[in-house]
Design a protein around this motif. Structure first.
Motif, mmCIF file in Angstrom:
data_model
loop_
_atom_site.group_PDB
_atom_site.id
_atom_site.type_symbol
_atom_site.label_atom_id
_atom_site.label_comp_id
_atom_site.label_asym_id
_atom_site.label_seq_id
_atom_site.Cartn_x
_atom_site.Cartn_y
_atom_site.Cartn_z
ATOM 1 N N ILE A 3 1.116 -1.042 -0.017
ATOM 2 C CA ILE A 3 0.541 0.237 0.127
ATOM 3 C C ILE A 3 1.182 1.690 -0.506
ATOM 4 O O ILE A 3 0.269 2.251 -0.053
ATOM 5 C CB ILE A 3 -1.056 0.033 1.708
ATOM 6 N N GLY A 4 2.277 1.164 -0.044
ATOM 7 C CA GLY A 4 2.913 2.030 -0.040
ATOM 8 C C GLY A 4 3.770 2.409 1.625
ATOM 9 O O GLY A 4 4.220 3.503 1.108
ATOM 10 N N GLY A 5 3.301 1.728 2.614
ATOM 11 C CA GLY A 5 3.812 2.132 3.471
ATOM 12 C C GLY A 5 4.890 1.589 3.741
ATOM 13 O O GLY A 5 5.430 0.638 2.818
ATOM 14 N N LYS A 6 6.186 2.074 4.744
ATOM 15 C CA LYS A 6 7.783 2.529 5.114
ATOM 16 C C LYS A 6 7.900 1.614 6.055
ATOM 17 O O LYS A 6 7.093 1.985 6.610
ATOM 18 C CB LYS A 6 8.532 3.127 4.972
ATOM 19 N N ILE A 7 8.163 0.236 6.140
ATOM 20 C CA ILE A 7 8.331 -0.440 7.093
ATOM 21 C C ILE A 7 9.303 0.084 8.158
ATOM 22 O O ILE A 7 10.387 0.731 8.009
ATOM 23 C CB ILE A 7 8.772 -1.829 7.477
ATOM 24 N N PRO A 8 8.764 0.995 9.659
ATOM 25 C CA PRO A 8 10.386 1.209 10.291
ATOM 26 C C PRO A 8 11.810 0.793 10.462
ATOM 27 O O PRO A 8 11.103 -0.482 10.405
ATOM 28 C CB PRO A 8 9.440 1.521 11.915
ATOM 29 N N LYS A 9 12.189 1.521 10.895
ATOM 30 C CA LYS A 9 14.206 0.645 10.925
ATOM 31 C C LYS A 9 14.478 0.386 11.557
ATOM 32 O O LYS A 9 15.299 -1.000 12.613
ATOM 33 C CB LYS A 9 14.666 1.155 10.236
ATOM 34 N N GLY A 10 14.316 1.350 12.917
ATOM 35 C CA GLY A 10 14.192 1.275 14.968
ATOM 36 C C GLY A 10 13.293 1.603 15.376
ATOM 37 O O GLY A 10 12.545 2.195 15.125
ATOM 38 N N ALA A 11 13.844 0.925 16.610
ATOM 39 C CA ALA A 11 12.740 1.318 17.631
ATOM 40 C C ALA A 11 14.083 1.293 18.514
ATOM 41 O O ALA A 11 14.464 -0.050 19.278
ATOM 42 C CB ALA A 11 11.714 0.362 18.348
ATOM 43 N N LEU A 12 13.606 2.482 19.971
ATOM 44 C CA LEU A 12 14.505 2.423 21.521
ATOM 45 C C LEU A 12 13.671 2.241 22.552
ATOM 46 O O LEU A 12 12.575 1.988 22.495
ATOM 47 C CB LEU A 12 14.657 3.586 20.976
ATOM 48 N N LEU A 13 14.429 1.231 23.308
ATOM 49 C CA LEU A 13 13.435 0.663 24.430
ATOM 50 C C LEU A 13 13.940 1.444 25.141
ATOM 51 O O LEU A 13 15.030 1.019 25.540
ATOM 52 C CB LEU A 13 13.983 -0.905 24.848
ATOM 53 N N VAL A 14 13.241 1.848 26.229
ATOM 54 C CA VAL A 14 13.668 3.498 26.960
ATOM 55 C C VAL A 14 13.627 2.573 28.605
ATOM 56 O O VAL A 14 12.049 2.540 28.275
ATOM 57 C CB VAL A 14 13.610 4.388 27.022
ATOM 58 N N GLY A 15 14.369 2.259 29.392
ATOM 59 C CA GLY A 15 14.110 1.994 30.763
ATOM 60 C C GLY A 15 15.081 1.481 31.859
ATOM 61 O O GLY A 15 15.880 1.077 31.757
ATOM 62 N N PRO A 16 15.060 1.490 33.000
ATOM 63 C CA PRO A 16 16.090 1.869 34.371
ATOM 64 C C PRO A 16 16.500 -0.008 34.091
ATOM 65 O O PRO A 16 15.624 -1.058 33.243
ATOM 66 C CB PRO A 16 14.847 1.449 35.285
ATOM 67 N N PRO A 17 17.450 -0.268 34.018
ATOM 68 C CA PRO A 17 18.020 -1.515 34.682
ATOM 69 C C PRO A 17 16.948 -2.607 35.036
ATOM 70 O O PRO A 17 16.499 -2.376 35.760
ATOM 71 C CB PRO A 17 19.197 -1.758 34.778
ATOM 72 N N GLY A 18 17.179 -4.355 33.746
ATOM 73 C CA GLY A 18 16.134 -5.039 34.224
ATOM 74 C C GLY A 18 15.070 -5.569 34.607
ATOM 75 O O GLY A 18 14.318 -6.118 35.113
ATOM 76 N N THR A 19 14.577 -3.738 33.288
ATOM 77 C CA THR A 19 12.967 -3.476 33.417
ATOM 78 C C THR A 19 12.199 -4.853 32.382
ATOM 79 O O THR A 19 11.053 -4.694 31.944
ATOM 80 C CB THR A 19 12.753 -3.033 33.153
#
Ligand code: ATP
Length: 273
Positions: free
Chosen positions: A45-61
């Motif tokens: 349908i002409g969409g561009k798939i995202p290349k990356g995502a950032l997972l943000v949060g404290p250690p061990g979560t």
């Protein structure tokens, strides 16, 4: 030795069932599973798939756990490395390892690349330049940006990166077409701690007096990793006493130990801050 600096796993068994709580994060990251499984649905349908995502949060979560669950759910290979591995590298090595990693992942696509502790390579450029090794870190970061920009629209490799210091990251990383999505992975609240206990109690032989509601109440501020640790520690305490099942007192002893350990760690860390 010429050991590869990244790890490749082709048969990840972790799924969303293994990740307790984190409903919002799971819902957001579910979309990435869909992109990996049926890319045509989006690209036709002409969409561009995202290349990356950032997972943000404290250690061990559960950031690593969540990234693995994406690979497990989509049944794709999981390539991983840690940003801290690049810190003491010779000139040119970091960049060439990044190139190698992306080449391998593209060959096996669809695939997930997971970069833990991305802040170690992704700190804003031109700052804190007293270590001397900064040039190499910048080369590595530049190579990472180059690789992500070079993805064709039908590469279908998605890069997930984890950090607990999103504030220090180079803004270039967050630009459109790179890590332009951020997913927050917070410390669990009381209800989520109860769910995490349920996951980690499953493999243990439990006594009748165990109550996950009570355990959740006893562990404010604990991460998922701390809870996993408590469960294992309690099992070891019980076994040491030749018990046939883990009981409430074993858990209270384990919680005390872990709290003691956390306090000690904080004391060692805080003078440097
Ligand atoms: P770090 O920032 O220190 O790398 P992380 O956020 O990547 O940490 P994980 O490595 O995913 O954390 O978590 C460590 C372990 O803690 C997991 O393997 C799992 O056993 C347990 N754990 C953490 N969060 C959860 C959760 N939400 N549900 C179930 N188990 C969890």
């Amino acid at each position: 030795s010429k050991a590869r600096l990244f790890d490749e796993k082709n048969d990840i068994k972790v799924t969303f069932k293994d990740v307790a709580g984190l409903e919002g994060a799971k819902e957001e990251i579910q979309e990435i599973v869909e992109f990996l499984k049926t890319p045509e649905k989006y690209t036709n349908i002409g969409g561009k798939i995202p290349k990356g995502a950032l997972l943000v949060g404290p250690p061990g979560t559960g950031k690593t756990l969540l990234a693995k669950a994406v690979a497990g759910e989509a049944k794709v290979p999981f390539f991983s490395l840690s940003g801290s591995d690049f810190v003491e590298m010779f000139v040119g090595v970091g960049a060439s390892r990044v190139r190698d990693l992306f080449k391998q992942a593209k060959e096996k696509s669809p695939a997930i690349i997971f970069i833990d502790e991305i802040d170690a390579v992704g700190r804003a450029r031109g700052k804190n330049n007293f270590s001397g090794s900064n040039d190499e870190r910048e080369n590595t970061l530049n190579q990472l940006l180059t690789e992500m920009d070079g993805f064709g629209t039908n590469t279908n490799v998605i890069v997930l990166a984890a950090t607990n210091r999103a504030d220090v990251l180079d803004k270039a990383l967050m630009r459109a077409g790179r890590f332009d999505r951020q997913i927050y992975v917070d410390l669990p609240d009381i209800r989520e701690r109860k769910e995490i206990f349920e996951v980690h109690l499953k493999p243990l032989k439990k006594s009748e007096d165990l109550d996950t509601e009570f355990l959740a109440k006893q562990t404010p501020g604990f991460s998922g990793a701390d809870i996993a640790n408590v469960c294992n520690e309690a099992a070891l305490v019980a076994a040491r006493k030749d018990k046939k099942a883990v009981d409430k007192q074993d858990f209270l002893d384990a919680v005390d130990r872990i709290v003691g350990g956390l306090e000690k760690k904080n004391k060692i860390i805080s003078p440097e801050e």
